[in-house]
Design a protein around this motif. Sequence first.
Motif, PDB file in Angstrom:
ATOM      1  N   ASP A  32     -22.417  13.380 -60.059  1.00  0.00           N
ATOM      2  CA  ASP A  32     -22.124  12.418 -61.113  1.00  0.00           C
ATOM      3  C   ASP A  32     -20.833  11.706 -60.736  1.00  0.00           C
ATOM      4  N   GLN A  34     -16.367  11.508 -70.036  1.00  0.00           N
ATOM      5  CA  GLN A  34     -16.165  11.141 -68.652  1.00  0.00           C
ATOM      6  C   GLN A  34     -15.322  12.147 -67.899  1.00  0.00           C
ATOM      7  N   PHE A  50     -17.834   8.527 -65.401  1.00  0.00           N
ATOM      8  CA  PHE A  50     -18.232   7.562 -66.418  1.00  0.00           C
ATOM      9  C   PHE A  50     -16.967   6.949 -66.984  1.00  0.00           C
ATOM     10  N   ASP A  82     -23.785  -1.864 -69.776  1.00  0.00           N
ATOM     11  CA  ASP A  82     -23.677  -0.680 -68.920  1.00  0.00           C
ATOM     12  C   ASP A  82     -24.464  -0.867 -67.633  1.00  0.00           C
ATOM     13  N   TYR A  89     -24.020   6.246 -71.442  1.00  0.00           N
ATOM     14  CA  TYR A  89     -23.734   7.500 -70.717  1.00  0.00           C
ATOM     15  C   TYR A  89     -25.033   8.264 -70.472  1.00  0.00           C
ATOM     16  N   THR A 145     -22.329   4.483 -64.921  1.00  0.00           N
ATOM     17  CA  THR A 145     -20.993   4.905 -64.477  1.00  0.00           C
ATOM     18  C   THR A 145     -19.920   4.049 -65.137  1.00  0.00           C
ATOM     19  N   ASP A 187     -27.139   7.367 -67.588  1.00  0.00           N
ATOM     20  CA  ASP A 187     -26.511   7.572 -66.277  1.00  0.00           C
ATOM     21  C   ASP A 187     -25.670   6.396 -65.817  1.00  0.00           C
TER      22      ASP A 187
END
Lengths: 726, 359
Positions: A197, A182, A200, A57, A37, A42, A40
């Motif tokens: 953003d 998220q 997430f 990730d 997270y 998602t 960055d």
Amino acid sequence: MTEHLPFSADATLIDRIGRELVAKQETALVELVKNGYDADATEVKVTINGNSVTIDDNGTGMNRTQLVEGFLRLATSMKVEHPVSDRYRRPRAGKKGIGRFSTQRLGSYLKLQTWTNDAPSGLELRVNWDKFARGVKLDDVTVEVDEIPPRREGTLIEITGLRDEWSDQQIKRCWRAVRNLQQPFPVAPVDQRPTADPGFEASFYRTGELFSDPLLVADFQTEILDHMHAVVEFRVDHEGQAQWRVSENKFGATTSWTAINDEAPDAPSPPPYRYLRSAWLKAYYAILDPIEFSGMTYTRVREVLADEGGIRLYRNGFRVIPYGEQDDDWLGLDATYVRRNVLVPIANRQWLGVIDVHDPEGVRFEEHTSREGLIETPALRELRSLASSVLVTAATMIASQRGRKTRAGSSRAPGAGSDALLRRLREATRSAHEAARADGESLNSETTGAVLAALDQAESVVKEIIAEQTKDYADQSAILQLLATLGLTAAEFSHETGMTFQASGAVFDRVLRVAMEAKAGDNEFLTSAETARSMFERLDALTSYLNDVASARAARELHPVSLSGALEKFKRGIGPVAEKAEIEFEVKYPPLDGLHSSPMHEAEVASILLNFYSNSAKAVKNITGKRKIFVEGLRESEEEIVLRFSDSGDGIAPQNREKIFGLFFTTRPAAPAHSSGLDDAIGTGLGLWIVHQIVNRAKGEVEVVDAPSGFTTCLEVRLPAEKETI
Amino acid sequence: MTTWLFVDDSSPEREALASQIADDVIDVKPMSAKEARQALTDASLKPSGILMDIELGNESGVVEDGLSLAAAIRAEQNKGSVPAFPIIRFSRKTKIAEYVGTDSSSDALFDWACDKESISTEPKLAKLRGYMLAFSEIYASVKTAEAIDGPVKLSTVNWDILGHSALSDRFKIFDRVHSRAGLLAKMLVTPGILISEDLLSARLGIDVNKSAGYADILVALSDYRYQGLGGDHVVRWWARGLEYWWEESFGQDDPLAGLSIAERTGALKSKFGDITPLVQDEKSPGDRPWRYCTLTLEKYGEFMSVDPEWGVPMIARLAHDGWEDPLYAALGVALQTKDDPRLNGDALAFLQKRVKTAK
């Protein structure tokens, strides 16, 4: 001579620090997800496969410096120096420097691969934690780093030699722990938030020994969202035009996008908002009643909503704190529910929602310099009003549909659930009879056993019925008690303020007279003054009527009520109000027939008329043609008197004809949660339900019938007439 | 300028209402019960009258209500320690229902009763002011040693024709100014010897708003307009005078009351030209209007004429004096409020049956 000696550490220190800092395996895994997270990402995909776990990730990855400084140097200050992430400005979620120890806590061998977009190749770091053993100097233990072929940016961590078993429950706990990071679900269209953003998402998979496909064991969608009862949305375009809909609904039909402006609830074509632009809401709604959930789901959803329920606000894709945090009631939902201004469940704990606003220039939504919320701009006020209005309207609509389904006592026909139970009871009784007929020889025979079983079944069915009916009556009783309280309060209010109102009128009149004398030559002023005076007179007529209705509370005994008399008072009280609204208002009844009903309360008849008028007045505002209301009382026979209430409004859709008398049914957007008490009473879906209750109690009927020529809607009440004594 | 006291327990409200009622010739002084009692006791004020609210309990230290204060004032007036002046009961309907209800024992304390709610419109406010001025004049002018023909400004002969011995006999008996004045005030308020212009036009069977000839009729009737005390402020006509005028003018054998609207207006048209017949309200059947609907006046402050043949007799709150007109309710209005105990149930049932039979 002074010697300068460095500390040296035993390699086992790493093992000890890891165990001290990261006691639980779930904490360790969560920390690694949080690292994604912070980078960055998602998406983070966690797969537990036998003796290994991978955390993959799509974040920004690490270059060599970041890897060395961030991973190999203990107690790094990197996260302190960079409190927000580079790309999406996410507040760092991971704790300072414990990520590496987490990998050590989870398993004995770590392989970390990472790629950045600007490097031609990736990096792979391998650590064998078993080397950090007692008796070995920390400096003597090395980790391996290699360049590896390029891939999309991100980081892939593979830990093998797991130190613990992983149960489904532990995986779920991990998932819940990271869920707060998220945005629960996308709301605004992607093209409206290019730099935002994007959210997430963390998913947890387990690969079974026999199956090659990963089996999803925990996911926000399947754990929570799939069990919510409805999804409510709104969207406000770049010109301020707002629409809302219920896109999912487990209690009834969904609705399509419908224009709305809570400041003009009766407008046929709601105008755009003045300040609000480019905003989106998506909110999941749940009725927190165990009977609406299966098994353990209720507990899980309730717990999640207790912690995370509410409507969060995102500006340009970034979360704005404190909106939607626990104890933050920025839409006034809790306050409204606690005050019982709105009867349907609408507290924050019923909702899981996100509002996205797009305002890249920061002209409509501006943050406080303290970063604690937004400045109270007109756009924010409009957003609040719209959001609470949409949520209350949707919840009311859903309550209406749920009510029809579950509340046997709230309509003329028992609900479907009660019908089914009664059918089961009859079947069980029939079985018992049949079995009994077949028996006759021995109490221990199979048939006797069947009889007893059937009777047991019958008993349990009866208990179910009683329990359901009791609950229904308790619900209704609570609503009626509340309404009674409101009624008494209104009556007291009207009583106590009557004199003040009249005194105000006296002062107003005096002031007006003096002003009119002083400005005798000012025609414009005189016209305004006359308008003000006539408005006050209308208000006076209405107040007198309402006071008269309220004073009827003193008569506690039921007695025959003259419909003609009620209509005469209604005409005098409401006529001036209708005139102000440019409504052609006609009240008709036979002049020499009191039209006495069977015993009722006088205030009940007034309540029927006021509720009908309220609906009609709204309906005729929605048309461009002539506004007309025609009220007629007549005697249908010696046994029955009839009230017909017709208007030329926008009519009642055929599919709603049966529904309009249901509890909480309304087609009108609710007033925002912060609105005045008067507005709260509008669009609650209670008015016609109350009428239905009154008429039912008087053993009458109320329904929508064909309207007379020149009118679009006609509500008809048939009441038993007083028995003639002559 | 006449000065009235307005006794009420709520300061801002009495101030507001006092300023609403006051005009160029009436000064209204708002006062609490304590202040009023003090002012009367020490004779610092000699009011032309009192507007008395019933509920006075919101004022700290006051345990009495408007009824007991009015009774105390009347007692003092009997003793002569307080000058005679009229008292108008001025209260909200809800308070009247609470404090008085159907008990009429306190009614005689007051010269008139006015609902506070009723003065929100100018005509009703004007009516209150008219009574205030008329009562002030009566109370200020009546003397204890004087026959009734003095204050009513009639000769004895004319009183015998237009008046009523029941009233003059009672007037003789009363030996206090306030009781004599009260009797005259009652004569103005209660239809019987005197009638209002509404009742006058109803008895003539005329729609006054559509009859240009009505003004000429009033001129022709001017000898029978009441000119006695209070007559400048409250327009009244001698009821019997109307009947005499009719006989004098039209020489008919049938009394006016026995004629239908068409017959009355037919005769009037022959002398006064543009006359439009009265159209009776649908709730008040019959075509020989002579009385009015008490219920409509009470509820809405509106006049509705009643043909006694179709009217429902009502029991008066106080024992009915011989000179007072009997009370009626229009049939349609009575049917809407048939539980009112003042309505004559037998008559109502009879008329209801009659309506059904007529259908």
